[in-house]
Structure formats: structure tokens, C-alpha cells
Write a protein that holds these residues in place. Structure first.
Motif, PDB file in Angstrom:
ATOM      1  N   PHE A 131       0.910  -1.213   0.171  1.00  0.00           N
ATOM      2  CA  PHE A 131       0.058  -0.080   0.015  1.00  0.00           C
ATOM      3  C   PHE A 131       0.717   1.227  -0.107  1.00  0.00           C
ATOM      4  O   PHE A 131       0.349   2.482  -0.007  1.00  0.00           O
ATOM      5  N   ARG A 132       2.247   1.218  -0.264  1.00  0.00           N
ATOM      6  CA  ARG A 132       2.991   2.035   0.246  1.00  0.00           C
ATOM      7  C   ARG A 132       2.729   3.412  -0.795  1.00  0.00           C
ATOM      8  O   ARG A 132       2.801   4.404  -0.435  1.00  0.00           O
ATOM      9  N   HIS A 133       2.455   3.198  -1.906  1.00  0.00           N
ATOM     10  CA  HIS A 133       2.247   4.455  -2.808  1.00  0.00           C
ATOM     11  C   HIS A 133       0.905   4.512  -2.999  1.00  0.00           C
ATOM     12  O   HIS A 133       0.442   5.613  -3.969  1.00  0.00           O
ATOM     13  N   LEU A 134       0.081   4.215  -2.168  1.00  0.00           N
ATOM     14  CA  LEU A 134      -1.389   4.640  -2.306  1.00  0.00           C
ATOM     15  C   LEU A 134      -2.001   5.554  -1.222  1.00  0.00           C
ATOM     16  O   LEU A 134      -1.179   5.470  -0.147  1.00  0.00           O
ATOM     17  N   ASN A 135      -3.303   6.117  -1.425  1.00  0.00           N
ATOM     18  CA  ASN A 135      -3.789   6.874  -0.377  1.00  0.00           C
ATOM     19  C   ASN A 135      -5.088   6.198  -0.180  1.00  0.00           C
ATOM     20  O   ASN A 135      -6.140   6.430  -0.321  1.00  0.00           O
ATOM     21  N   ILE A 136      -5.068   5.075   0.510  1.00  0.00           N
ATOM     22  CA  ILE A 136      -5.942   4.234   0.992  1.00  0.00           C
ATOM     23  C   ILE A 136      -6.616   5.067   2.341  1.00  0.00           C
ATOM     24  O   ILE A 136      -6.031   5.504   3.170  1.00  0.00           O
ATOM     25  N   SER A 137      -8.191   5.042   2.007  1.00  0.00           N
ATOM     26  CA  SER A 137      -8.700   5.588   3.216  1.00  0.00           C
ATOM     27  C   SER A 137      -9.458   4.623   3.993  1.00  0.00           C
ATOM     28  O   SER A 137      -9.824   4.941   5.301  1.00  0.00           O
ATOM     29  N   ASN A 138      -9.814   3.440   3.379  1.00  0.00           N
ATOM     30  CA  ASN A 138     -10.491   2.428   4.042  1.00  0.00           C
ATOM     31  C   ASN A 138      -9.980   1.287   3.764  1.00  0.00           C
ATOM     32  O   ASN A 138      -9.702   0.901   2.598  1.00  0.00           O
ATOM     33  N   LEU A 139      -9.514   0.548   4.909  1.00  0.00           N
ATOM     34  CA  LEU A 139      -8.829  -0.807   4.618  1.00  0.00           C
ATOM     35  C   LEU A 139      -9.653  -1.801   5.730  1.00  0.00           C
ATOM     36  O   LEU A 139      -9.474  -1.494   6.955  1.00  0.00           O
ATOM     37  N   ILE A 140     -10.429  -2.865   5.253  1.00  0.00           N
ATOM     38  CA  ILE A 140     -11.170  -3.535   5.912  1.00  0.00           C
ATOM     39  C   ILE A 140     -10.472  -4.922   5.972  1.00  0.00           C
ATOM     40  O   ILE A 140     -10.525  -5.637   5.098  1.00  0.00           O
ATOM     41  N   LEU A 141     -10.275  -5.506   7.171  1.00  0.00           N
ATOM     42  CA  LEU A 141      -9.507  -6.712   7.295  1.00  0.00           C
ATOM     43  C   LEU A 141     -10.217  -7.657   8.190  1.00  0.00           C
ATOM     44  O   LEU A 141      -9.588  -8.939   8.388  1.00  0.00           O
ATOM     45  N   SER A 142     -11.252  -7.283   8.733  1.00  0.00           N
ATOM     46  CA  SER A 142     -11.751  -8.467   9.676  1.00  0.00           C
ATOM     47  C   SER A 142     -12.044  -9.624   9.179  1.00  0.00           C
ATOM     48  O   SER A 142     -12.406  -9.761   7.914  1.00  0.00           O
ATOM     49  N   GLY A 143     -12.194 -10.766  10.049  1.00  0.00           N
ATOM     50  CA  GLY A 143     -12.487 -12.001   9.628  1.00  0.00           C
ATOM     51  C   GLY A 143     -11.712 -12.711   8.818  1.00  0.00           C
ATOM     52  O   GLY A 143     -11.882 -13.580   7.845  1.00  0.00           O
ATOM     53  N   ASN A 144     -10.478 -12.333   9.007  1.00  0.00           N
ATOM     54  CA  ASN A 144      -9.285 -13.070   8.454  1.00  0.00           C
ATOM     55  C   ASN A 144      -8.269 -13.766   9.479  1.00  0.00           C
ATOM     56  O   ASN A 144      -8.288 -13.237  10.618  1.00  0.00           O
ATOM     57  N   LEU A 146      -5.312 -13.552  10.544  1.00  0.00           N
ATOM     58  CA  LEU A 146      -4.222 -12.824  10.674  1.00  0.00           C
ATOM     59  C   LEU A 146      -3.391 -13.318  12.008  1.00  0.00           C
ATOM     60  O   LEU A 146      -3.833 -13.688  13.065  1.00  0.00           O
ATOM     61  N   HIS A 147      -1.960 -13.606  11.718  1.00  0.00           N
ATOM     62  CA  HIS A 147      -0.981 -14.036  12.535  1.00  0.00           C
ATOM     63  C   HIS A 147      -0.572 -12.911  13.499  1.00  0.00           C
ATOM     64  O   HIS A 147      -0.535 -12.035  13.117  1.00  0.00           O
ATOM     65  N   CYS A 148      -0.458 -13.395  14.860  1.00  0.00           N
ATOM     66  CA  CYS A 148       0.195 -12.333  15.566  1.00  0.00           C
ATOM     67  C   CYS A 148       1.724 -12.153  15.508  1.00  0.00           C
ATOM     68  O   CYS A 148       2.314 -12.752  16.279  1.00  0.00           O
ATOM     69  N   SER A 149       2.130 -11.601  14.298  1.00  0.00           N
ATOM     70  CA  SER A 149       3.284 -11.672  14.011  1.00  0.00           C
ATOM     71  C   SER A 149       3.993 -10.354  13.610  1.00  0.00           C
ATOM     72  O   SER A 149       3.153  -9.268  13.401  1.00  0.00           O
ATOM     73  N   CYS A 150       5.240 -10.076  13.725  1.00  0.00           N
ATOM     74  CA  CYS A 150       5.843  -8.806  13.342  1.00  0.00           C
ATOM     75  C   CYS A 150       5.597  -8.159  12.016  1.00  0.00           C
ATOM     76  O   CYS A 150       5.217  -7.147  11.700  1.00  0.00           O
ATOM     77  N   GLU A 151       5.378  -9.355  11.042  1.00  0.00           N
ATOM     78  CA  GLU A 151       4.981  -8.926   9.877  1.00  0.00           C
ATOM     79  C   GLU A 151       3.565  -8.157   9.838  1.00  0.00           C
ATOM     80  O   GLU A 151       3.200  -7.357   8.909  1.00  0.00           O
ATOM     81  N   ASN A 152       2.695  -8.486  10.789  1.00  0.00           N
ATOM     82  CA  ASN A 152       1.458  -7.697  10.783  1.00  0.00           C
ATOM     83  C   ASN A 152       1.336  -6.555  11.688  1.00  0.00           C
ATOM     84  O   ASN A 152       0.002  -5.934  11.915  1.00  0.00           O
ATOM     85  N   MET A 153       2.327  -6.185  12.534  1.00  0.00           N
ATOM     86  CA  MET A 153       2.420  -5.088  13.296  1.00  0.00           C
ATOM     87  C   MET A 153       2.137  -4.014  12.761  1.00  0.00           C
ATOM     88  O   MET A 153       1.389  -2.833  13.431  1.00  0.00           O
ATOM     89  N   TRP A 154       2.428  -3.535  11.331  1.00  0.00           N
ATOM     90  CA  TRP A 154       1.985  -2.581  10.951  1.00  0.00           C
ATOM     91  C   TRP A 154       0.576  -2.075  10.636  1.00  0.00           C
ATOM     92  O   TRP A 154       0.050  -0.776  10.872  1.00  0.00           O
ATOM     93  N   MET A 155      -0.277  -3.331  10.891  1.00  0.00           N
ATOM     94  CA  MET A 155      -1.994  -2.924  10.844  1.00  0.00           C
ATOM     95  C   MET A 155      -2.214  -2.215  12.146  1.00  0.00           C
ATOM     96  O   MET A 155      -3.059  -1.612  12.103  1.00  0.00           O
ATOM     97  N   LYS A 156      -1.773  -2.787  13.284  1.00  0.00           N
ATOM     98  CA  LYS A 156      -1.961  -2.056  14.496  1.00  0.00           C
ATOM     99  C   LYS A 156      -1.791  -0.402  14.581  1.00  0.00           C
ATOM    100  O   LYS A 156      -2.378   0.338  14.761  1.00  0.00           O
ATOM    101  N   LEU A 157      -0.420  -0.345  13.840  1.00  0.00           N
ATOM    102  CA  LEU A 157       0.049   1.017  13.852  1.00  0.00           C
ATOM    103  C   LEU A 157      -0.925   1.979  12.764  1.00  0.00           C
ATOM    104  O   LEU A 157      -1.100   3.103  13.198  1.00  0.00           O
ATOM    105  N   TRP A 158      -1.218   1.297  11.777  1.00  0.00           N
ATOM    106  CA  TRP A 158      -1.755   1.831  10.796  1.00  0.00           C
ATOM    107  C   TRP A 158      -3.244   2.135  11.061  1.00  0.00           C
ATOM    108  O   TRP A 158      -3.727   3.538  11.110  1.00  0.00           O
ATOM    109  N   LEU A 159      -3.982   1.127  11.576  1.00  0.00           N
ATOM    110  CA  LEU A 159      -5.381   1.429  11.737  1.00  0.00           C
ATOM    111  C   LEU A 159      -5.848   2.022  12.976  1.00  0.00           C
ATOM    112  O   LEU A 159      -6.636   2.355  13.372  1.00  0.00           O
ATOM    113  N   GLY A 160      -4.577   1.821  13.987  1.00  0.00           N
ATOM    114  CA  GLY A 160      -5.019   2.532  15.183  1.00  0.00           C
ATOM    115  C   GLY A 160      -6.430   2.062  15.895  1.00  0.00           C
ATOM    116  O   GLY A 160      -6.672   0.819  15.827  1.00  0.00           O
TER     117      GLY A 160
END
Ligand SMILES: *[C@@H]1O[C@H](CO)[C@@H](O)[C@H](O)[C@H]1NC(C)=O
Ligand SMILES: *[C@@H]1O[C@H](CO)[C@@H](O)[C@H](O)[C@H]1NC(C)=O
Ligand SMILES: *[C@@H]1O[C@H](CO)[C@@H](O)[C@H](O)[C@H]1NC(C)=O
Ligand SMILES: *[C@@H]1O[C@H](CO)[C@@H](O)[C@H](O)[C@H]1NC(C)=O
Ligand SMILES: *[C@@H]1O[C@H](CO)[C@@H](O)[C@H](O)[C@H]1NC(C)=O
Ligand SMILES: *[C@@H]1O[C@H](CO)[C@@H](O)[C@H](O)[C@H]1NC(C)=O
Length: 221
Positions: A131-144, A146-160
Motif C-alpha cells: 500500500f505504500r504508494h497509495l492513499n487508502i482511506s478504508n482498509l477492512i481486514l476483519s474475519g481473516n 491474521l497471525h500475531c506476527s511482526c509482519e502484521n504489526m503495521w496493521m495495528k500502527l496503521w489502523l489504530g
């Protein structure tokens, strides 16, 4: 004789080029989808699709701003070039399907993408650079799953707080589930505190140096 043979080789080659051109641009709207001027929707469960439809001409695909895919049990990936011709795409929904993989280059050519709904799929992780080059205003990821891994840490930071609003959960190695906002895996490095970012919009966060710092200390770059 040899001139004739050379001639037929040339026309054979030409035919190949034409066929390859047609193949590249694919067929019309699949029978299991409905395509209007600006929207493609595929929700038919019986005649499912496995990949994004490719319309007859680039011009037609240029007009599409909204792709809606739901209930497609064979739809499992978004690959490099799948959305290449949908340059004006602003809204993409792939929901209640089997989406497992999103290529890092999936949205390379979709600079107008704003709304991305990937609810209820099979994503265990998603690479933030997608998503780095995009202006995403809505990102919906519920119901997946997702692993509690470093790789997904950005979601917590991004979505707040939005992560809580979506009730995003992640799955720990032992199989336990916890709110994504409580994700704090060890060995992800000691990035700067994140609470100052929680109200910012996604792209702003991604573009701050702090964020880059967090990610580089996490070895995610
Ligand atoms: C998807 O399937 C569910 C359950 O069968 C149904 O309730 C829902 O309306 C479907 N969604 C769409 C967009 O067809
Ligand atoms: C694209 O949209 C424009 C404006 O609505 C329309 O005039 C044109 O015919 C469309 N092109 C195709 C290929 O559908
Ligand atoms: C699609 O995007 C192109 C530029 O990439 C633009 O020229 C064109 O007008 C757009 N079409 C629509 C229907 O928005
Ligand atoms: C795109 O998504 C936004 C946010 O949900 C919505 O307001 C807008 O109507 C959608 N646009 C289209 C073309 O569906
Ligand atoms: C994203 O938004 C910023 C600020 O609104 C703008 O400068 C930039 O061009 C936008 N990027 C894209 C890819 O639309
Ligand atoms: C879900 O994804 C995992 C890999 O993350 C894969 O092993 C599994 O087969 C997928 N399940 C379905 C139903 O596609």
C-alpha cells in the motif's frame, strides 16, 4: 517456393501475434459476473470465478472504478498483473471468498485505490509495502486468520483505533486469539512509541520517517 514458404511463415507469425493480443485482452464480462460501465460485480456462487475478469478492451477497463467480488470459493489470490488495466479503480471489495495471497505488486497500477475491503477471507498476513504508494482511506481486514506476527504489526500502527472498531483479532502460535491492538510480539525491535499516530490517516503514517524507522528496526524493509 522458398519465397512462398517465407511468406506463409510471416503470416503464421502475424496470426500468432493477433491471437496473443486477443488472449492478453481476454474475453468479455464473464457470464457469472455483471459488468456495467463503471462497475464489475461477481457474486454468483455456483459459477464462481478464480481470478479477476479481464474485459475486452483496455478502454472498457479504464472506465471501471469499482470491483465487487463476494462468495467466490475459488478466488484465492491477487497477483502482480491482475488489476493492471484497472487504472481508475477506487473501490475494491473481495469478501467472503478464499483470498490467501496478495502480491506485493498487486496494486502497482491502481493509484486511485481508496477503499479496500478484504473482509472474511483467508489472509494470515499482508505485506505493508503493498500500500505504500497509495492513499487508502478504508482498509477492512476483519474475519481473516491474521497471525500475531511482526509482519502484521503495521496493521495495528496503521489502523489504530480502527482496528478495535473492526474487532480485528490475530492468532497466536498456540492458536489463541487476541485483539490486534494488543499485538506486541517479542523480537520485533524497539521502535518508537506509536500512540502519537493513532489518529493519522494511513498514508500519512506510512510516509513519516518514524514509521520507516519502526519498520527498519523490525527488519521488515
Ligand atoms: C453471500 O452468501 C451469503 C450466504 O449464502 C448471502 O447471505 C449473501 O447475500 C451473499 N452475498 C452476496 C453479495 O451475494
Ligand atoms: C467509458 O466511459 C465514457 C464516459 O461514460 C463513455 O463515453 C465510453 O463509451 C466508455 N468507454 C467504454 C469502452 O466503455
Ligand atoms: C481513467 O484514467 C485516465 C488516466 O489514467 C483518464 O485519462 C480517464 O479519463 C479516466 N477515465 C475515467 C472514466 O475516469
Ligand atoms: C466507494 O467506497 C466508498 C466508501 O465506502 C463509498 O462511499 C463510495 O460510494 C464507493 N464508491 C463506489 C463507486 O462504489
Ligand atoms: C495522495 O494524497 C496526497 C495528499 O492528498 C497527494 O499529494 C498525492 O498525490 C496522493 N497520491 C496519489 C497516488 O493519489
Ligand atoms: C488458507 O491459507 C493457508 C495458508 O495460509 C492454506 O494452507 C489453506 O489451505 C488456506 N485455506 C483455504 C480454505 O484456502
Amino acid at each position: 517456393m522458398s519465397a512462398f514458404r517465407r511468406g506463409s511463415w510471416v503470416s503464421l507469425l502475424e496470426l500468432c501475434w493477433v491471437l496473443m493480443g486477443l488472449w492478453r485482452l481476454g474475453a468479455a464480462c464473464p457470464t457469472s459476473c455483471s459488468c456495467s460501465g463503471t462497475r464489475i460485480a461477481c457474486v454468483d456462487q455456483e459459477r464462481g470465478i478464480m481470478a479477476f475478469p479481464v474485459l475486452q478492451s483496455e478502454l472498457e477497463m479504464d472506465n471501471i472504478t469499482d470491483i465487487y467480488i463476494a462468495n467466490q470459493s475459488s478466488f484465492s489470490s491477487i497477483n502482480d498483473k491482475d488489476l493492471h488495466y484497472y487504472r481508475n479503480l477506487t473501490n475494491l471489495t473481495v469478501t467472503n471468498s478464499r483470498l490467501t495471497y496478495v502480491s506485493r505488486l498487486a496494486f502497482q497500477n491502481n493509484l486511485k485505490l481508496q477503499y479496500l475491503n478484504l473482509k472474511d477471507n483467508n489472509l494470515s498476513s499482508l505485506y505493508w509495502r503493498i500500500f505504500r504508494h497509495l492513499n487508502i482511506s478504508n482498509l477492512i481486514l476483519s474475519g481473516n486468520p491474521l497471525h500475531c506476527s511482526c509482519e502484521n504489526m503495521w496493521m495495528k500502527l496503521w489502523l489504530g483505533e480502527e482496528a478495535d472498531a473492526q474487532e480485528l483479532k490475530c492468532i497466536e502460535e498456540g492458536g489463541g486469539r487476541k485483539p490486534l491492538t494488543r499485538l506486541n510480539p517479542p523480537h520485533c525491535g524497539n521502535g518508537p512509541k506509536i500512540h502519537t499516530h493513532t489518529h493519522a490517516h494511513l498514508p500519512m503514517i506510512l510516509k513519516t520517517h518514524t514509521m520507516d524507522l519502526i519498520f527498519s528496526t523490525n527488519h521488515l524493509l
